[in-house]
Design an enzyme around this catalytic site. Sequence first.
Site, PDB file in Angstrom:
ATOM      1  N   ASP A  59       0.810  -1.224   0.000  1.00  0.00           N
ATOM      2  CA  ASP A  59       0.000   0.000   0.000  1.00  0.00           C
ATOM      3  C   ASP A  59       0.842   1.271   0.000  1.00  0.00           C
ATOM      4  O   ASP A  59       0.310   2.377   0.113  1.00  0.00           O
ATOM      5  CB  ASP A  59      -0.953   0.004   1.189  1.00  0.00           C
ATOM      6  CG  ASP A  59      -0.231  -0.018   2.533  1.00  0.00           C
ATOM      7  OD1 ASP A  59       1.013  -0.095   2.528  1.00  0.00           O
ATOM      8  OD2 ASP A  59      -0.905   0.049   3.575  1.00  0.00           O
ATOM      9  N   GLU A  96       3.169   2.020   2.284  1.00  0.00           N
ATOM     10  CA  GLU A  96       3.739   2.280   3.598  1.00  0.00           C
ATOM     11  C   GLU A  96       5.047   1.504   3.756  1.00  0.00           C
ATOM     12  O   GLU A  96       5.385   0.650   2.943  1.00  0.00           O
ATOM     13  CB  GLU A  96       2.732   1.883   4.681  1.00  0.00           C
ATOM     14  CG  GLU A  96       1.473   2.732   4.676  1.00  0.00           C
ATOM     15  CD  GLU A  96       0.504   2.354   5.774  1.00  0.00           C
ATOM     16  OE1 GLU A  96       0.779   1.373   6.518  1.00  0.00           O
ATOM     17  OE2 GLU A  96      -0.533   3.033   5.899  1.00  0.00           O
ATOM     18  N   ARG A 148      16.041  26.309   1.377  1.00  0.00           N
ATOM     19  CA  ARG A 148      15.933  27.567   0.625  1.00  0.00           C
ATOM     20  C   ARG A 148      14.642  28.321   0.943  1.00  0.00           C
ATOM     21  O   ARG A 148      14.572  29.539   0.756  1.00  0.00           O
ATOM     22  CB  ARG A 148      15.995  27.293  -0.886  1.00  0.00           C
ATOM     23  CG  ARG A 148      17.389  27.027  -1.399  1.00  0.00           C
ATOM     24  CD  ARG A 148      17.392  26.776  -2.891  1.00  0.00           C
ATOM     25  NE  ARG A 148      16.934  25.428  -3.233  1.00  0.00           N
ATOM     26  CZ  ARG A 148      16.839  24.975  -4.478  1.00  0.00           C
ATOM     27  NH1 ARG A 148      17.121  25.767  -5.493  1.00  0.00           N
ATOM     28  NH2 ARG A 148      16.446  23.732  -4.705  1.00  0.00           N
ATOM     29  N   LYS A 205      21.121  40.713  -8.516  1.00  0.00           N
ATOM     30  CA  LYS A 205      20.196  39.670  -8.963  1.00  0.00           C
ATOM     31  C   LYS A 205      18.832  39.912  -8.334  1.00  0.00           C
ATOM     32  O   LYS A 205      18.724  40.081  -7.123  1.00  0.00           O
ATOM     33  CB  LYS A 205      20.714  38.286  -8.558  1.00  0.00           C
ATOM     34  CG  LYS A 205      19.771  37.145  -8.880  1.00  0.00           C
ATOM     35  CD  LYS A 205      20.338  35.829  -8.369  1.00  0.00           C
ATOM     36  CE  LYS A 205      19.341  34.701  -8.444  1.00  0.00           C
ATOM     37  NZ  LYS A 205      19.871  33.448  -7.856  1.00  0.00           N
ATOM     38  N   THR A 257      22.191  30.907 -12.511  1.00  0.00           N
ATOM     39  CA  THR A 257      22.750  31.939 -11.636  1.00  0.00           C
ATOM     40  C   THR A 257      24.266  32.010 -11.778  1.00  0.00           C
ATOM     41  O   THR A 257      24.846  33.102 -11.931  1.00  0.00           O
ATOM     42  CB  THR A 257      22.364  31.672 -10.172  1.00  0.00           C
ATOM     43  OG1 THR A 257      20.955  31.820 -10.024  1.00  0.00           O
ATOM     44  CG2 THR A 257      23.067  32.644  -9.236  1.00  0.00           C
TER      45      THR A 257
END
Length: 334
Positions: free
Chosen positions: A45, A47, A108, A212, A245
Amino acid sequence: MSELDLPGDPRLAVFSLNSGRSLLERVCRRLGVSPGTHEERDFEDGEHKIRPLEDVSGRDVYVVQSLYGDETLSVDEKLTRLLFFIAALGDAGAERVTAVVPYLCYSRKDRRTKARDPVTSRYVAALFEAVGTGRVVTVDVHNPAAYENAFRIPTVHLTAARHFVDALVPLIGDEPVIVVSPDAGGAKRAERLREALERRLGREVPSAFVEKFRSEGVVRGGAVVGAVEGRVAVIVDDLVSSGTTLARAASACRARGARRAYAAATHAVFSAEANRSLGRSDLERIVVLDTIPPRRFEEDLLQGRLCVLDCTDLLAGAIRGLHTNGSLPELAEA
């Protein structure tokens, strides 16, 4: 026998989930101890059940596990399994359970940037506390102050600065160098590396940052604040995901006269676009730590520019120092 060996110490136990077995074995070899044994059973299931297969009663237990999604388990599945295992260890009588999480998921998301935003890093901290975690150790989180403030239990923040210096100094040589943060928010992280480089090189190392602005996934800006002309630019960040970035910062530095650009980013999250973004970038070398196992790397696009450093001694040194109630010199952030 290495200086980190803890042979025959019956109070120490070091575990991981099945998905972190490779890192666990390397850390345990460095410590001179056997990896802890456990069972993970999955049910039809969806789990699962996780339990230690050895006696942990009265022992100082460490669970080493980075929390990132991969082809086998999602980040949420790994987080849930880690939390359940920590609780099971506590129920089995462990004196203290320390979660050593080199890459901490959701770090973050540590503040609200939009109305009704979640502060997910704080929720994750509450989950660790709820299952009886004694302490959390991680490496170069996005915002160390937010990480420490999120937890009401002891935390340790390790830094990869020394590893980056070891890799970068031979590349820099006698040339003038500058440490660059790809955004203003990473200035403290860049300062740690700048200070470490300055000590190793024995000469002044200035710093700079790149403007930025991000909103709804759109990134703007690109002005460089600092004198990068004629210098080797070392761009430092906590992680590399899409690579845009770092690529933007490298392009901005080169456009303003930097001789070359290198990147040092602790966690190689590497989304689908990272190889192309970095492969087309002005970065001549990208140095990362293996807090996340090397994966998704397309060598033909990166053309030998990626350098992956081993985090084993950083983690093993922290475990040894904490277990022996010693200090963590050159490992933990002051």
